[in-house]
Write a protein that holds these residues in place. Structure first.
Motif, PDB file in Angstrom:
ATOM      1  N   ILE A  84      25.580   6.679  60.732  1.00  0.00           N
ATOM      2  CA  ILE A  84      26.080   8.018  61.009  1.00  0.00           C
ATOM      3  C   ILE A  84      27.501   8.010  61.575  1.00  0.00           C
ATOM      4  CG2 ILE A  84      25.144   8.146  63.352  1.00  0.00           C
ATOM      5  CD1 ILE A  84      24.431  11.081  62.728  1.00  0.00           C
ATOM      6  N   PHE A  85      27.877   6.935  62.277  1.00  0.00           N
ATOM      7  CA  PHE A  85      29.201   6.892  62.898  1.00  0.00           C
ATOM      8  C   PHE A  85      30.245   6.183  62.027  1.00  0.00           C
ATOM      9  CE2 PHE A  85      26.281   7.159  66.555  1.00  0.00           C
ATOM     10  CZ  PHE A  85      26.760   8.328  67.130  1.00  0.00           C
ATOM     11  N   LYS A  86      29.895   5.831  60.811  1.00  0.00           N
ATOM     12  CA  LYS A  86      30.848   5.144  59.940  1.00  0.00           C
ATOM     13  C   LYS A  86      31.911   6.081  59.381  1.00  0.00           C
ATOM     14  CE  LYS A  86      27.972   1.244  58.527  1.00  0.00           C
ATOM     15  NZ  LYS A  86      27.368   0.514  57.384  1.00  0.00           N
ATOM     16  N   THR A  87      31.634   7.371  59.382  1.00  0.00           N
ATOM     17  CA  THR A  87      32.613   8.367  58.927  1.00  0.00           C
ATOM     18  C   THR A  87      32.869   9.353  60.056  1.00  0.00           C
ATOM     19  OG1 THR A  87      30.920   9.869  58.047  1.00  0.00           O
ATOM     20  CG2 THR A  87      31.748   8.152  56.563  1.00  0.00           C
ATOM     21  N   PRO A  88      34.044   9.956  60.078  1.00  0.00           N
ATOM     22  CA  PRO A  88      34.358  10.910  61.150  1.00  0.00           C
ATOM     23  C   PRO A  88      33.684  12.265  60.994  1.00  0.00           C
ATOM     24  CG  PRO A  88      36.179  10.765  59.615  1.00  0.00           C
ATOM     25  CD  PRO A  88      35.186   9.731  59.172  1.00  0.00           C
ATOM     26  N   LYS A  89      32.878  12.455  59.943  1.00  0.00           N
ATOM     27  CA  LYS A  89      32.261  13.760  59.711  1.00  0.00           C
ATOM     28  C   LYS A  89      31.351  14.180  60.856  1.00  0.00           C
ATOM     29  CE  LYS A  89      32.346  13.556  54.654  1.00  0.00           C
ATOM     30  NZ  LYS A  89      31.533  13.587  53.422  1.00  0.00           N
ATOM     31  N   MET A 130      14.957  19.237  62.222  1.00  0.00           N
ATOM     32  CA  MET A 130      14.508  17.848  62.306  1.00  0.00           C
ATOM     33  C   MET A 130      13.060  17.715  61.825  1.00  0.00           C
ATOM     34  SD  MET A 130      16.095  16.897  66.054  1.00  0.00           S
ATOM     35  CE  MET A 130      15.197  15.359  66.177  1.00  0.00           C
ATOM     36  N   ALA A 131      12.205  18.645  62.230  1.00  0.00           N
ATOM     37  CA  ALA A 131      10.787  18.564  61.866  1.00  0.00           C
ATOM     38  C   ALA A 131      10.575  18.679  60.368  1.00  0.00           C
ATOM     39  CB  ALA A 131       9.998  19.647  62.594  1.00  0.00           C
ATOM     40  N   THR A 132      11.394  19.471  59.695  1.00  0.00           N
ATOM     41  CA  THR A 132      11.280  19.634  58.246  1.00  0.00           C
ATOM     42  C   THR A 132      12.202  18.687  57.482  1.00  0.00           C
ATOM     43  OG1 THR A 132      12.862  21.484  58.391  1.00  0.00           O
ATOM     44  CG2 THR A 132      10.519  22.026  58.354  1.00  0.00           C
ATOM     45  N   ARG A 133      12.756  17.700  58.168  1.00  0.00           N
ATOM     46  CA  ARG A 133      13.529  16.604  57.574  1.00  0.00           C
ATOM     47  C   ARG A 133      14.797  17.086  56.873  1.00  0.00           C
ATOM     48  NH1 ARG A 133       9.950  12.315  54.508  1.00  0.00           N
ATOM     49  NH2 ARG A 133      11.703  11.031  55.201  1.00  0.00           N
ATOM     50  N   ARG A 134      15.392  18.123  57.426  1.00  0.00           N
ATOM     51  CA  ARG A 134      16.678  18.580  56.892  1.00  0.00           C
ATOM     52  C   ARG A 134      17.844  17.828  57.527  1.00  0.00           C
ATOM     53  NH1 ARG A 134      13.523  23.167  56.138  1.00  0.00           N
ATOM     54  NH2 ARG A 134      13.982  24.303  54.201  1.00  0.00           N
ATOM     55  N   VAL A 135      17.641  17.367  58.737  1.00  0.00           N
ATOM     56  CA  VAL A 135      18.638  16.518  59.398  1.00  0.00           C
ATOM     57  C   VAL A 135      17.918  15.307  59.962  1.00  0.00           C
ATOM     58  CG1 VAL A 135      20.170  18.453  59.978  1.00  0.00           C
ATOM     59  CG2 VAL A 135      18.418  17.743  61.601  1.00  0.00           C
ATOM     60  N   SER A 136      18.643  14.237  60.110  1.00  0.00           N
ATOM     61  CA  SER A 136      18.047  13.018  60.660  1.00  0.00           C
ATOM     62  C   SER A 136      17.807  13.176  62.156  1.00  0.00           C
ATOM     63  CB  SER A 136      18.968  11.829  60.396  1.00  0.00           C
ATOM     64  OG  SER A 136      20.210  12.006  61.066  1.00  0.00           O
ATOM     65  N   ALA A 137      16.967  12.307  62.697  1.00  0.00           N
ATOM     66  CA  ALA A 137      16.644  12.377  64.125  1.00  0.00           C
ATOM     67  C   ALA A 137      17.882  12.139  64.975  1.00  0.00           C
ATOM     68  CB  ALA A 137      15.552  11.361  64.455  1.00  0.00           C
ATOM     69  N   ILE A 138      18.718  11.184  64.596  1.00  0.00           N
ATOM     70  CA  ILE A 138      19.908  10.889  65.387  1.00  0.00           C
ATOM     71  C   ILE A 138      20.885  12.061  65.350  1.00  0.00           C
ATOM     72  CG2 ILE A 138      20.922   9.636  63.430  1.00  0.00           C
ATOM     73  CD1 ILE A 138      21.542   9.041  67.192  1.00  0.00           C
ATOM     74  N   ARG A 139      21.060  12.684  64.197  1.00  0.00           N
ATOM     75  CA  ARG A 139      21.950  13.847  64.106  1.00  0.00           C
ATOM     76  C   ARG A 139      21.401  14.998  64.952  1.00  0.00           C
ATOM     77  NH1 ARG A 139      25.989  16.015  60.706  1.00  0.00           N
ATOM     78  NH2 ARG A 139      26.001  14.059  59.535  1.00  0.00           N
ATOM     79  N   GLY A 140      20.094  15.209  64.885  1.00  0.00           N
ATOM     80  CA  GLY A 140      19.496  16.285  65.659  1.00  0.00           C
ATOM     81  C   GLY A 140      19.686  16.107  67.158  1.00  0.00           C
ATOM     82  N   VAL A 141      19.486  14.881  67.642  1.00  0.00           N
ATOM     83  CA  VAL A 141      19.670  14.618  69.079  1.00  0.00           C
ATOM     84  C   VAL A 141      21.127  14.842  69.478  1.00  0.00           C
ATOM     85  CG1 VAL A 141      19.593  12.825  70.843  1.00  0.00           C
ATOM     86  CG2 VAL A 141      17.705  13.051  69.216  1.00  0.00           C
ATOM     87  N   LEU A 142      22.051  14.373  68.661  1.00  0.00           N
ATOM     88  CA  LEU A 142      23.470  14.563  68.967  1.00  0.00           C
ATOM     89  C   LEU A 142      23.836  16.047  68.967  1.00  0.00           C
ATOM     90  CD1 LEU A 142      25.036  11.657  66.869  1.00  0.00           C
ATOM     91  CD2 LEU A 142      24.790  11.763  69.354  1.00  0.00           C
ATOM     92  N   PRO A 152      19.558  10.875  52.732  1.00  0.00           N
ATOM     93  CA  PRO A 152      18.555   9.812  52.883  1.00  0.00           C
ATOM     94  C   PRO A 152      19.117   8.526  53.463  1.00  0.00           C
ATOM     95  CG  PRO A 152      19.168  10.059  50.579  1.00  0.00           C
ATOM     96  CD  PRO A 152      19.832  11.181  51.323  1.00  0.00           C
ATOM     97  N   GLU A 153      20.418   8.345  53.400  1.00  0.00           N
ATOM     98  CA  GLU A 153      21.034   7.114  53.888  1.00  0.00           C
ATOM     99  C   GLU A 153      21.468   7.201  55.344  1.00  0.00           C
ATOM    100  OE1 GLU A 153      21.018   4.512  52.016  1.00  0.00           O
ATOM    101  OE2 GLU A 153      20.247   5.598  50.270  1.00  0.00           O
ATOM    102  N   GLU A 154      21.315   8.374  55.961  1.00  0.00           N
ATOM    103  CA  GLU A 154      21.826   8.558  57.319  1.00  0.00           C
ATOM    104  C   GLU A 154      20.841   8.032  58.341  1.00  0.00           C
ATOM    105  OE1 GLU A 154      24.293  12.088  58.667  1.00  0.00           O
ATOM    106  OE2 GLU A 154      22.360  12.555  59.583  1.00  0.00           O
ATOM    107  N   ASN A 155      21.319   7.193  59.226  1.00  0.00           N
ATOM    108  CA  ASN A 155      20.530   6.688  60.346  1.00  0.00           C
ATOM    109  C   ASN A 155      21.478   6.327  61.476  1.00  0.00           C
ATOM    110  OD1 ASN A 155      21.428   3.875  59.852  1.00  0.00           O
ATOM    111  ND2 ASN A 155      20.098   4.033  58.041  1.00  0.00           N
ATOM    112  N   ILE A 156      20.937   5.733  62.520  1.00  0.00           N
ATOM    113  CA  ILE A 156      21.756   5.442  63.696  1.00  0.00           C
ATOM    114  C   ILE A 156      22.840   4.405  63.403  1.00  0.00           C
ATOM    115  CG2 ILE A 156      20.275   3.586  64.551  1.00  0.00           C
ATOM    116  CD1 ILE A 156      20.749   4.727  67.385  1.00  0.00           C
TER     117      ILE A 156
END
Length: 328
Positions: free
Chosen positions: A76-81, A139-151, A69-73
């Motif tokens: 997302i880049f604050k950790t190397p994961k 992405m549609a079922t909110r399992r991953v964030s939009a930014i992660r999905g695009v990447l 829930p905390e992941e956004n643009i």
């Protein structure tokens, strides 16, 4: 004299008979509890309230954000994961592309083992989407964030391009120039047939991927990969039989928009610019848009089935109070 005394003594010891004695009767009192109408109404109201809370909890679980829930643009880049996940998607899609271009889609057994192996290799890195249609469903079922999905989608396209470059380089370096499998051009006459094949194949794969998510949370990597591999093989078999036996069309399905984009599906020449754009539009519709729509729809169908089959499971993930549901 003695005889008369004994008779008197005997007579005195006899108890007088009571002719008015009544038989003893045991009275059993039955206590009947009478429920007041107000109590019945209250109990019914409580049952209905619990059912309403449970229904709200079920829908809250269905529409709840299942990823971080905390992941956004900004985060997302604050950790190397995320970089490890992108490398996993890139390398995994590269291997899948090389698998399809070398062994071909007409070898389902090889596809099964190849998909299982690649999925196990990148399972802990990114979840092994390896397909933009799968990522779109996630992405549609909110399992991953939009930014992660695009990447992920960008990494998948780049990985498919690398796979094509590597296989083509080996092909060009060989003594005999073996052509890569060529796709028949999409025409208006066979449009609905090709759409149906791509849609059914990707829907099958995406539904299996959706069901595999239940085992991902249990850390059963092999079961997770086996379900995805089985779905891929089943989708390929459906596409082969329907295209070759029913429609009499060969080499006209890819089931992966990333591979389709890099596999030269777009025509480079035509009679005029309008015809070229028309052909490009047909290719995009069949090999990109239809798979993405199928992937999203399959994920929603899988989630609906999961929700209806496991209503009590929402209580493990959500706390419902006063008609409001919160994640635990």
């Amino acid at each position: 004299m003695a005889t008369s005394k004994s008779k008197k003594a005997k007579k005195s010891t006899e108890k007088p008979k009571n002719t008015n004695t009544k038989p003893e009767v045991t009275v059993v009192e039955e206590i009947v509890t009478v429920t007041e109408p107000e109590t019945i109404v209250t109990e019914i109201a409580e049952v209905k309230m619990k059912e309403n809370k449970k229904s709200k909890c079920i829908f809250a679980n269905f529409f709840a954000k299942k990823g971080d829930p905390e992941e956004n643009i900004l985060t997302i880049f604050k950790t190397p994961k995320i970089w490890g996940a992108l490398v996993g998607e890139l390398i995994g899609t590269m291997f899948i592309t090389m698998l399809l271009l070398t062994l071909g889609i007409y070898q389902p057994l090889y596809v099964l083992f190849g998909v299982i192996g690649v999925t196990l290799a990148v399972f802990t890195l990114s979840g092994a989407h390896l397909n933009p249609a799968i990522t779109a469903g996630m992405m549609a079922t909110r399992r991953v964030s939009a930014i992660r999905g695009v990447l992920y989608m960008v990494a998948q396209v780049v990985g498919a391009w690398l796979g094509l470059v590597i296989v083509n380089a080996f092909r060009m370096a060989g003594e005999t120039k073996v052509d890569l499998p060529a796709l028949t051009a999409v025409e208006a006459s066979n449009l609905w047939q090709l759409l149906a094949i791509e849609f059914l194949g990707v829907f099958t794969l995406a539904f299996f991927f959706n069901r595999a998510q239940e085992y991902k949370s249990r850390r059963s990597a092999f079961t997770y990969a086996a379900i995805i591999g089985g779905g891929m093989v089943l989708a390929v078999l459906f596409a082969i039989v329907i295209s070759s036996n029913f429609f009499k069309i060969s080499n006209n399905f890819i089931l992966n928009p990333a591979v389709a984009i890099m596999y030269q599906i777009f025509p480079t020449s035509a009679e005029n610019f309008g015809t070229l754009i028309s052909k490009v539009g047909l290719e995009v519709l069949v090999f990109i848009l239809a798979p993405i729509v199928a992937g999203i729809l399959a994920f929603f169908v899988g989630d609906i089935a999961t929700t209806l089959a496991g209503e009590d499971e929402c209580e493990k993930h959500h706390h419902c109070k006063d008609g409001h549901c919160h994640e635990k």
